[in-house]
Design a protein around this motif. Structure first.
Motif, mmCIF file in Angstrom:
data_model
loop_
_atom_site.group_PDB
_atom_site.id
_atom_site.type_symbol
_atom_site.label_atom_id
_atom_site.label_comp_id
_atom_site.label_asym_id
_atom_site.label_seq_id
_atom_site.Cartn_x
_atom_site.Cartn_y
_atom_site.Cartn_z
ATOM 1 N N LEU A 39 0.821 -1.209 0.000
ATOM 2 C CA LEU A 39 0.000 0.000 0.000
ATOM 3 C C LEU A 39 0.859 1.264 0.000
ATOM 4 N N ARG A 40 1.948 1.262 0.722
ATOM 5 C CA ARG A 40 2.801 2.454 0.763
ATOM 6 C C ARG A 40 3.529 2.630 -0.573
ATOM 7 N N ALA A 41 3.927 1.531 -1.213
ATOM 8 C CA ALA A 41 4.547 1.641 -2.532
ATOM 9 C C ALA A 41 3.535 2.143 -3.564
ATOM 10 N N ASP A 42 2.288 1.702 -3.443
ATOM 11 C CA ASP A 42 1.234 2.162 -4.346
ATOM 12 C C ASP A 42 1.009 3.663 -4.188
ATOM 13 N N ALA A 43 0.946 4.155 -2.947
ATOM 14 C CA ALA A 43 0.757 5.591 -2.711
ATOM 15 C C ALA A 43 1.922 6.390 -3.292
ATOM 16 N N ARG A 44 3.129 5.893 -3.113
ATOM 17 C CA ARG A 44 4.292 6.567 -3.672
ATOM 18 C C ARG A 44 4.221 6.597 -5.196
ATOM 19 N N GLY A 45 3.800 5.507 -5.786
ATOM 20 C CA GLY A 45 3.727 5.428 -7.239
ATOM 21 C C GLY A 45 2.764 6.418 -7.845
ATOM 22 N N TRP A 81 9.291 -2.740 0.640
ATOM 23 C CA TRP A 81 8.408 -2.149 -0.360
ATOM 24 C C TRP A 81 8.684 -2.752 -1.737
ATOM 25 N N PRO A 82 7.650 -3.116 -2.469
ATOM 26 C CA PRO A 82 7.870 -3.577 -3.842
ATOM 27 C C PRO A 82 8.300 -2.417 -4.743
ATOM 28 N N VAL A 83 8.971 -2.757 -5.835
ATOM 29 C CA VAL A 83 9.382 -1.729 -6.803
ATOM 30 C C VAL A 83 8.313 -1.543 -7.875
ATOM 31 N N ALA A 84 7.277 -2.378 -7.863
ATOM 32 C CA ALA A 84 6.156 -2.221 -8.794
ATOM 33 C C ALA A 84 4.942 -2.918 -8.183
ATOM 34 N N ALA A 104 -10.845 -6.329 -13.739
ATOM 35 C CA ALA A 104 -10.556 -4.926 -13.430
ATOM 36 C C ALA A 104 -9.128 -4.803 -12.924
ATOM 37 N N ILE A 105 -8.370 -3.906 -13.518
ATOM 38 C CA ILE A 105 -6.954 -3.733 -13.200
ATOM 39 C C ILE A 105 -6.754 -2.360 -12.570
ATOM 40 N N SER A 106 -6.009 -2.321 -11.465
ATOM 41 C CA SER A 106 -5.787 -1.064 -10.758
ATOM 42 C C SER A 106 -4.406 -1.082 -10.124
ATOM 43 N N SER A 107 -4.033 0.063 -9.545
ATOM 44 C CA SER A 107 -2.787 0.185 -8.771
ATOM 45 C C SER A 107 -1.547 -0.186 -9.572
ATOM 46 N N VAL A 108 -1.520 0.188 -10.859
ATOM 47 C CA VAL A 108 -0.350 -0.108 -11.689
ATOM 48 C C VAL A 108 0.707 0.970 -11.444
ATOM 49 N N THR A 109 1.796 0.598 -10.772
ATOM 50 C CA THR A 109 2.882 1.542 -10.513
ATOM 51 C C THR A 109 4.228 0.855 -10.729
ATOM 52 N N VAL A 110 5.200 1.653 -11.145
ATOM 53 C CA VAL A 110 6.598 1.216 -11.212
ATOM 54 C C VAL A 110 7.442 2.310 -10.572
ATOM 55 N N SER A 111 8.314 1.927 -9.659
ATOM 56 C CA SER A 111 9.157 2.895 -8.968
ATOM 57 C C SER A 111 10.027 3.673 -9.954
ATOM 58 N N GLY A 112 10.236 4.950 -9.646
ATOM 59 C CA GLY A 112 11.096 5.781 -10.475
ATOM 60 C C GLY A 112 12.522 5.267 -10.567
ATOM 61 N N THR A 113 12.919 4.407 -9.638
ATOM 62 C CA THR A 113 14.267 3.832 -9.653
ATOM 63 C C THR A 113 14.385 2.627 -10.586
ATOM 64 N N HIS A 114 13.249 2.160 -11.124
ATOM 65 C CA HIS A 114 13.253 0.937 -11.920
ATOM 66 C C HIS A 114 12.556 1.117 -13.270
ATOM 67 N N ILE A 119 9.299 -3.624 -16.753
ATOM 68 C CA ILE A 119 8.481 -4.101 -15.638
ATOM 69 C C ILE A 119 6.998 -3.860 -15.908
ATOM 70 N N ALA A 120 6.655 -2.668 -16.402
ATOM 71 C CA ALA A 120 5.240 -2.389 -16.690
ATOM 72 C C ALA A 120 4.701 -3.371 -17.729
ATOM 73 N N ARG A 121 5.501 -3.669 -18.717
ATOM 74 C CA ARG A 121 5.072 -4.643 -19.724
ATOM 75 C C ARG A 121 4.804 -6.001 -19.084
ATOM 76 N N ALA A 122 5.715 -6.432 -18.211
ATOM 77 C CA ALA A 122 5.505 -7.711 -17.538
ATOM 78 C C ALA A 122 4.238 -7.696 -16.694
ATOM 79 N N LEU A 123 3.974 -6.575 -16.010
ATOM 80 C CA LEU A 123 2.762 -6.469 -15.198
ATOM 81 C C LEU A 123 1.501 -6.548 -16.048
#
Length: 430
Positions: A39-45, A81-84, A104-114, A119-123
């Motif tokens: 949840l914290r990684a999602d908020a950051r994303g 924290w996950p990176v995505a 339904a797909i939601s909360s798609v994030t990838v960390s700015g460091t990655h 990664i987004a493609r894999a998700l």
């Protein structure tokens, strides 16, 4: 209905990410540490502020019914924290004449460091393969960036309108419906909103079911709404005392004017009288010079309810994005407004729905059968077919844009058949 939580992570995406020393796995919602890190990684994303403990607790309860996935550095301890991130669930999507299961797909994030590591493609591809393996025929999402998702076969299928009203100029011209409008306390507002939306969502294509945390946060009952103290709500009761509509809004000062702007968070109605009465309440509210409302259907009658329609600014934009995964199941799930007999050749770079199909509509119902590749009446990619699926996008317009290869007559016949009785709408984010 399919429980998405029982679907394992996609092995192809897991293998691809493992090649970068990344672990792709389901989040254990039974673990407070694992869930909070997600949840914290999602908020950051999403560039949100650090969530307070009560917000995390509410969100933790809210995502237990979802399939939550994180990408981690290999060997990361639980609580890292996950990176995505991504999560998903199966929701009923209203289509003309009925419903279809939608991933339904939601909360798609990838960390700015990655970034730029695939990664987004894999998700996204992992979510689509998971949905297909679970037998869910359509995937959907709402997006913060509109340039990302077309490559995965998604298309904007449910456009909506943002309406900005200058109340002094617009005035009011419609007769007052029988019935009454009354204020609601927040707990009653939440339950009324949930009940009315559940009926309303079945009346127009494009809508999906809401959920408890969505209504709690919108009405300021659940933690996490920074404007909770400003939230107000009213409902409309018809002449028999039945609740037919509800509106959630906030009032904000217009600097230097001693007047206010009403920002409508959600306007949910099940009758025309309810819609008219609640618009009248908003536009004739004392000391309110401007009213804004987003996620309205593009055929909202408001411009015809006021004295000067130039006081109503309407900006149409994308909102609901869809992606067909199973053509036979998706096209057979809805009804049609005119007969049709065509052969479609569909291109799909990800191979979920590529092929040729005969679509025959008789008395509103469709028969969809695969055919051998050959001459086709319509050639289009899966994005174009997904765009027209619920009747909110014109095949004639897509033909003009070069997204659909057919004669003008065939494109018009597709519009005649696919067009929804009312413009599709999606009144919430997910």
């Amino acid at each position: 209905m399919t429980d998405a939580r029982r679907t394992p992570v996609d092995p192809s995406s897991a293998e691809r990410l493992a090649g970068q020393d990344l672990t792709y796995r389901l989040i254990d919602t039974g673990s407070d540490a694992d869930t909070e890190a997600f949840l914290r990684a999602d908020a950051r994303g999403f560039l949100g502020e650090e969530p307070a403990a009560d917000v995390v607790a509410a969100d933790r309860a809210g995502i237990r019914d979802r399939r939550n996935v994180g990408v981690f550095e290999a060997g990361a301890a639980v609580g890292t924290w996950p990176v995505a991130t991504v999560n998903s669930w199966v929701a009923p999507l209203t289509v003309p004449g009925g419903e279809v299961d939608m991933w339904a797909i939601s909360s798609v994030t990838v960390s700015g460091t990655h970034r730029r590591r695939g990664i987004a493609r894999a998700l996204l591809e992992g979510e689509l393969r998971a949905a297909a393996s679970a037998g869910v025929p359509v995937a959907g999402l709402t997006v913060s960036e509109a340039t990302i998702y077309g490559r995965y076969g998604f298309a904007s299928a449910v456009p909506v309108a943002k309406m900005t009203i200058d109340t002094r100029r617009a005035g009011w011209a419609a007769p007052s419906p029988a019935g009454r409008v009354e204020y609601l306390e927040k707990e009653a507002l939440k339950s009324t909103l949930a009940a009315v939306h559940e009926v309303e969502r079945t009346q127009r294509a494009g809508q999906i079911a809401g959920w408890d945390l969505r209504w709690g946060r919108m009405t300021g009952v659940a933690p996490g709404n920074s404007s909770a103290a400003k939230v107000r709500g009213v409902r409309y009761l018809d002449e028999h005392g039945n609740v037919r509509g509800v509106m959630v809004y906030t009032l904000n000062d217009i600097p230097g004017a001693f007047r206010s702007e009403m920002a409508i968070s959600l306007l949910s109605t099940v009758t025309a009288d309810a819609l008219t009465a609640l618009w009248a309440f908003a536009l004739q509210h004392d000391l309110v010079d401007r009213v804004t409302a987003d996620l309205r259907p593009i055929d909202d009658p408001l411009p015809w309810l006021v004295a000067d329609r130039r006081g109503v600014e309407v900006m149409v934009h994308d909102h609901g994005w869809l992606r067909i995964l199973d053509i036979q199941a998706a096209l057979s799930a809805r009804t049609y407004r005119a007969p049709l007999d065509i052969v479609l050749r569909v291109d799909d770079a990800l191979e979920f729905a590529a092929g040729s199909w005969r679509l025959t509509v008789t008395d509103g119902s469709a028969a969809v059968t695969p055919v051998e590749s050959g001459a086709a009446d319509v050639v289009l990619d899966i994005g174009a077919l997904s765009a027209i699926y619920v009747g909110g996008v014109s095949a004639v317009q897509l033909r003009a844009a070069g997204r659909l290869d057919a004669t003008a007559e065939v494109a018009a016949s597709i519009d005649d058949a696919f067009r929804a009785a009312q413009a599709p709408v999606l009144g919430i984010w997910y």
